[in-house]
Design an enzyme around this catalytic site. Structure first.
Site, PDB file in Angstrom:
ATOM      1  N   CYS A  54      -5.000   1.662   2.380  1.00 54.41           N
ATOM      2  CA  CYS A  54      -4.061   2.259   1.822  1.00 54.41           C
ATOM      3  C   CYS A  54      -4.335   2.613   0.698  1.00 54.41           C
ATOM      4  O   CYS A  54      -4.723   3.311  -0.542  1.00 54.41           O
ATOM      5  CB  CYS A  54      -2.935   2.916   2.133  1.00 54.41           C
ATOM      6  SG  CYS A  54      -1.958   1.585   2.493  1.00 54.41           S
ATOM      7  N   HIS A  61       1.176   6.043  -2.757  1.00 55.05           N
ATOM      8  CA  HIS A  61       1.117   4.356  -4.037  1.00 55.05           C
ATOM      9  C   HIS A  61       0.347   5.128  -5.259  1.00 55.05           C
ATOM     10  O   HIS A  61       0.357   6.268  -5.153  1.00 55.05           O
ATOM     11  CB  HIS A  61      -0.254   3.355  -3.216  1.00 55.05           C
ATOM     12  CG  HIS A  61       0.390   3.416  -1.855  1.00 55.05           C
ATOM     13  ND1 HIS A  61       1.112   3.316  -1.577  1.00 55.05           N
ATOM     14  CD2 HIS A  61      -0.533   2.907  -1.045  1.00 55.05           C
ATOM     15  CE1 HIS A  61       1.171   2.349  -0.665  1.00 55.05           C
ATOM     16  NE2 HIS A  61       0.718   2.424  -0.294  1.00 55.05           N
TER      17      HIS A  61
END
Length: 352
Positions: free
Chosen positions: A131, A256
């Site tokens: 990710c 993120h």
């Protein structure tokens, strides 16, 4: 006569699985049967996909027979065991774990960057990057195509959901402990309030940042940091690319953020970088800091693209850019990229 291929979703009851079922219901209906598979403890649950309640079945080799594409949204050990079994049954396996990313016989694919790589898969497996890599690679790849990336220095600020539901639960519990208090003014007061039960984190994440993610490797680097390095090199087909990553856990539930210093082979300008990013698939340019226009996790969560802002040319290097990216780590960072890979291989699957 064209037939719609059969799809199996392994790990359908997890956090990434929940997002995958949403995406399958939102994307074009290109699949025939969709089988939802999970561990025996999750079997029997009913989940909605494409507007229908579908029963979750316990993962079993017999249930992989006749499946054309398997989406493996499972931990690394589960993927390592079941991906070869599914491939031996004739399925194309798309794996979101780290089990096969470094395997030279398994392509590591980001459809916006290297869609061609999906066609050569000797083991029948296609890997999806981690990710943190996915948060930055779409923007970096777009700029690389124009300027040629020569070096990357990145700081990945990882949301709690990178550690799964346990990470989200730990963050929420810690936030409830510190809410309405005066904690954060004295050394160790947050740590004492939270205690030793910090969940999957090495310390308190509420009112804090933790400059560590993963497991220890050589010379002080973490496994997460080395994965960003190796995955970026493989996706861009630049095995010698200098990449230095620092991973930091931050008190954000999902999405993120990555601060990027990218040095290129040729001189760059902010204007040209803006033009490239504004027209690149999978990227949203949001860069007007004077008006408060820049990406943040709170605004990006639940969306599909990589958002890019704070684009600046380095003050000391005409070939370097600084920029900030945000992406939902459960969508583009996991489920969406895997589904895009599956949709890319779907047209080659049998007709008749």
């Amino acid at each position: 006569m064209n037939r719609k291929p059969t799809l199996a979703v392994v790990g359908a009851t997890g956090a990434v699985g929940a997002v995958m079922l949403q995406l399958l219901s939102q994307h074009a209906d290109v699949w025939g049967e969709i089988r939802l598979l999970a561990s025996p403890r999750s079997a029997g649950r009913k989940l909605a996909v494409r507007g229908e309640e579908t029963e979750v079945l316990a993962l079993d080799e017999d249930l992989l027979e006749g499946v054309d594409v398997v989406l493996l949204l499972a931990p690394e050990d589960v993927a390592a065991r079941w991906a070869p079994i599914a491939a031996a049954e004739g399925a194309v396996v798309v794996d979101t774990s780290a089990a096969f990313r470094a395997d030279p016989d398994v392509p590591l694919v980001v459809p916006e960057i290297n869609p061609h790589a999906v066609r050569v898969r000797p083991r029948g497996i296609v890997a999806s990057p981690g990710c943190s890599t996915l948060a930055l690679i779409v923007a970096v790849g777009a700029l690389h195509a124009e300027f040629g990336v020569a070096e990357l220095v990145v700081t990945a600020q990882q949301a709690a959901s990178v550690a799964g539901q346990a990470g989200v639960t730990a963050l929420r519990e810690q936030l409830s402990l510190v809410a309405g208090t005066e904690l954060g003014h004295r050394p160790g007061d947050v740590r004492r309030a939270v205690g030793d039960d910090t969940g999957p984190f090495p310390g308190p994440v509420a009112l804090n940042v933790l400059p560590w993610s993963g497991t220890p490797t050589e010379d002080g680097w973490s496994s997460e940091e080395l994965r960003i390095r190796e995955e970026t090199r493989k996706i861009l087909d630049l095995p010698g690319l200098p990449v230095a990553a620092t991973c930091v856990r931050v008190p954000v539930v999902t999405a993120h953020s990555v601060s990027v210093h990218a040095r290129f082979e040729r001189p760059v300008t902010v204007g040209r970088a803006h033009e490239i990013l504004a027209t690149s698939p999978g990227v949203v340019l949001y860069d007007d800091p004077a008006a408060g226009g820049f990406p943040t996790p709170a605004d990006v969560v639940g969306t599909d693209p990589t958002w890019v802002g704070r684009v600046r040319r380095s003050m000391d290097d005409e070939r370097a850019l600084e920029f900030f990216v945000c992406a939902d780590n459960l969508r583009k960072g996991a489920a969406l990229n895997a589904l895009q890979i599956a949709e890319a291989v779907r047209p080659e699957i049998g007709t008749g």
